[in-house]
Design an enzyme around this catalytic site. Sequence first.
Site, PDB file in Angstrom:
ATOM      1  N   LYS A  83      43.408  34.124  37.784  1.00 32.01           N
ATOM      2  CA  LYS A  83      41.995  34.021  37.498  1.00 32.01           C
ATOM      3  C   LYS A  83      41.792  33.271  35.952  1.00 32.01           C
ATOM      4  CE  LYS A  83      40.116  36.981  40.684  1.00 32.01           C
ATOM      5  NZ  LYS A  83      38.710  37.754  41.002  1.00 32.01           N
ATOM      6  N   GLU A 107      33.735  38.994  31.263  1.00 31.91           N
ATOM      7  CA  GLU A 107      32.989  38.280  31.798  1.00 31.91           C
ATOM      8  C   GLU A 107      31.342  38.955  31.691  1.00 31.91           C
ATOM      9  OE1 GLU A 107      34.818  35.735  35.480  1.00 31.91           O
ATOM     10  OE2 GLU A 107      33.025  36.789  36.019  1.00 31.91           O
ATOM     11  N   HIS A 125      31.822  44.716  46.268  1.00 33.73           N
ATOM     12  CA  HIS A 125      32.491  43.518  45.964  1.00 33.73           C
ATOM     13  C   HIS A 125      33.038  42.681  47.143  1.00 33.73           C
ATOM     14  CE1 HIS A 125      30.816  44.391  42.075  1.00 33.73           C
ATOM     15  NE2 HIS A 125      31.744  45.305  41.996  1.00 33.73           N
ATOM     16  N   ARG A 180      43.440  29.266  50.376  1.00 37.76           N
ATOM     17  CA  ARG A 180      44.034  29.708  51.688  1.00 37.76           C
ATOM     18  C   ARG A 180      42.664  29.638  52.930  1.00 37.76           C
ATOM     19  NH1 ARG A 180      40.661  34.268  51.651  1.00 37.76           N
ATOM     20  NH2 ARG A 180      40.760  35.291  49.648  1.00 37.76           N
TER      21      ARG A 180
HETATM   22  P1  ADP Z   1      37.668  39.103  44.059  1.00 35.77           P
HETATM   23  O1  ADP Z   1      38.953  37.744  43.767  1.00 35.77           O
HETATM   24  O2  ADP Z   1      38.282  40.349  43.923  1.00 35.77           O
HETATM   25  O3  ADP Z   1      36.838  38.851  45.345  1.00 35.77           O
HETATM   26  P2  ADP Z   1      35.754  37.587  42.710  1.00 35.77           P
HETATM   27  O4  ADP Z   1      35.651  37.059  41.137  1.00 35.77           O
HETATM   28  O5  ADP Z   1      35.596  36.611  43.652  1.00 35.77           O
HETATM   29  O6  ADP Z   1      36.699  38.824  42.922  1.00 35.77           O
HETATM   30  O7  ADP Z   1      34.208  38.366  42.889  1.00 35.77           O
HETATM   31  C1  ADP Z   1      33.771  39.036  44.071  1.00 35.77           C
HETATM   32  C2  ADP Z   1      32.338  39.438  43.723  1.00 35.77           C
HETATM   33  O8  ADP Z   1      32.461  40.337  42.638  1.00 35.77           O
HETATM   34  C3  ADP Z   1      31.424  38.479  43.505  1.00 35.77           C
HETATM   35  O9  ADP Z   1      31.031  37.841  44.955  1.00 35.77           O
HETATM   36  C4  ADP Z   1      30.324  38.981  43.091  1.00 35.77           C
HETATM   37  O10 ADP Z   1      29.515  39.810  43.921  1.00 35.77           O
HETATM   38  C5  ADP Z   1      30.948  40.302  42.179  1.00 35.77           C
HETATM   39  N1  ADP Z   1      31.281  39.626  40.808  1.00 35.77           N
HETATM   40  C6  ADP Z   1      32.068  38.960  40.381  1.00 35.77           C
HETATM   41  N2  ADP Z   1      32.111  38.687  38.945  1.00 35.77           N
HETATM   42  C7  ADP Z   1      30.643  38.691  38.655  1.00 35.77           C
HETATM   43  C8  ADP Z   1      29.912  38.367  37.468  1.00 35.77           C
HETATM   44  N3  ADP Z   1      30.348  38.139  36.423  1.00 35.77           N
HETATM   45  N4  ADP Z   1      28.758  39.110  37.397  1.00 35.77           N
HETATM   46  C9  ADP Z   1      28.140  39.769  38.520  1.00 35.77           C
HETATM   47  N5  ADP Z   1      29.029  40.039  39.662  1.00 35.77           N
HETATM   48  C10 ADP Z   1      30.102  39.512  39.830  1.00 35.77           C
END
Ligand code: ADP
Length: 498
Positions: free
Chosen positions: A116, A199, A234, A291
Amino acid sequence: MFNKILIANRGEIAVRIIRACNELGIETVAVYSDADRPSLHVALANEAYHIGPSAPGESYLAKEKIIEVAKRSKAEAIHPGFGFLAENEGFADMCEKEGIVFIGPSPESIRLMGDKVTARKIAQDAKVPLVKGSEGAVSDVEANVIAKKIGYPVMIKASAGGGGKGMRLVRNEEDFEGSLRMARSEARSSFGDDSVYLEKYIENPRHIEIQIIGDSHGKILHLFERECSVQRRHQKVIEEAPSSAINSKLRRKMGEVAVRIAKAVSYRGAGTVEFIMDQEGNFYFLEMNTRIQVEHPVTEMITGIDIVRWMIRIAYGEKLTFKQSDIKMNGHAVECRVYAEDPEMNFIPSPGKLVYVRAPSGPGIRDDSSILSGSEITHFYDPMISKLIVWSETRESAIKKMISALREYIVLGVKTNIGFLLRVMNNEEFQKGDIDTGFIDRHPDLLTPPSIDIKPALVAAALAMRNASNEAEIAKEKPVSNWKLLSRKLAVSRNNLL
Ligand code: ADP
């Protein structure tokens, strides 16, 4: 075209890929673990090979065993589906070295987007908006300072994270040190890598993602957005396309940005660029999934493009036969992930034997599943029973169709989230499109069933049980005036079946 493809996966996605192969006239090779001996993907494939015990590490993640089966069965390509080896750069690399086509992007694209922190750098270089955060992975010493600079609340994220795991929200400075320690230890045990980055936490964002598809001749297109804001822990549970929060101007802009990121890693195949969007409509890059995704059907329903078939054609070297302006969006699609889980108990999985299953059908209703009556949901794998997808002309009519379909869905033997999904579909805010990633947390009432929900389910179950066990007695109880009595009768007849 390929003559034979091995599907290195299980469950509904393996079935989905086998169907695409059948349509393209390609023979299929399934692999399976102990637990999956009696399963639909095994029954549907032309050949099936046992690859080991039920634990994924010894079967669906066992790279060498899978490659060996591919060679033995003379499969020319491997489709990894999602999860398991789908984003494993080492596996994609092994396939290449063995002269087997990996149906997906290059090992290099997987590597770049798999981490990431690297993905954030690539997005930054491609002038893609990013959530404010640390430059890269942080040490314990600098973390605190950076968190203060970003401003609370902040999110600690595992560099190697995925699937909603390895994330920690910290609301204030006092909690930071402890959370950092826990985040690192979780990251180490889940991903074997304890590096984390920071973040800014966006309050109540929407999760919007763009489906992209690229061939190996340099053409990369987008297939519009999916909204996946209804999440628990999440993780997505309900997805739809298009998003009610996106107008055509924003759609074009997000599509262009997604294609730009994909171009930066010379992307090939199907992929998804994920964004979070704040309440003001500003969007920020989250990550790219290299994917096919669980929720791809909603995009297929509104575009008429079969993404899995295209993945195979692209891997064979074919060119995309359409251009961006040819891709049209039609109507609205909603997907509900039907899980064997208990919403009342914080959605814990509810494994067990499915005594009886009957999926809904009808115009515009698609049930992607590998489950049959008698199948077992085991604790070894994701407890998803099916993906129920509906299409209709408008969002409003699609929701009505989903309600009707969910009411018809019968699953006996395990706890499911069907009642919960129905309550979300009936929720006024959801119906208005007033959703964000905090939606479920804001509505704890959706987790507990009011008795009113049980009635249609019981009527349906009664009909099913009557058919299954020829219990004429139950038929006499229609219409259901006393569901308690009926439920008692059902318990009896269910025991008879067991
Ligand atoms: P993963 O790869 O585990 O799916 P992501 O980075 O895609 O992780 O994030 C999954 C979810 O987590 C997002 O859809 C959101 O709901 C929440 N999320 C991730 N980063 C943030 C952020 N900076 N602020 C608020 N919610 C977040």
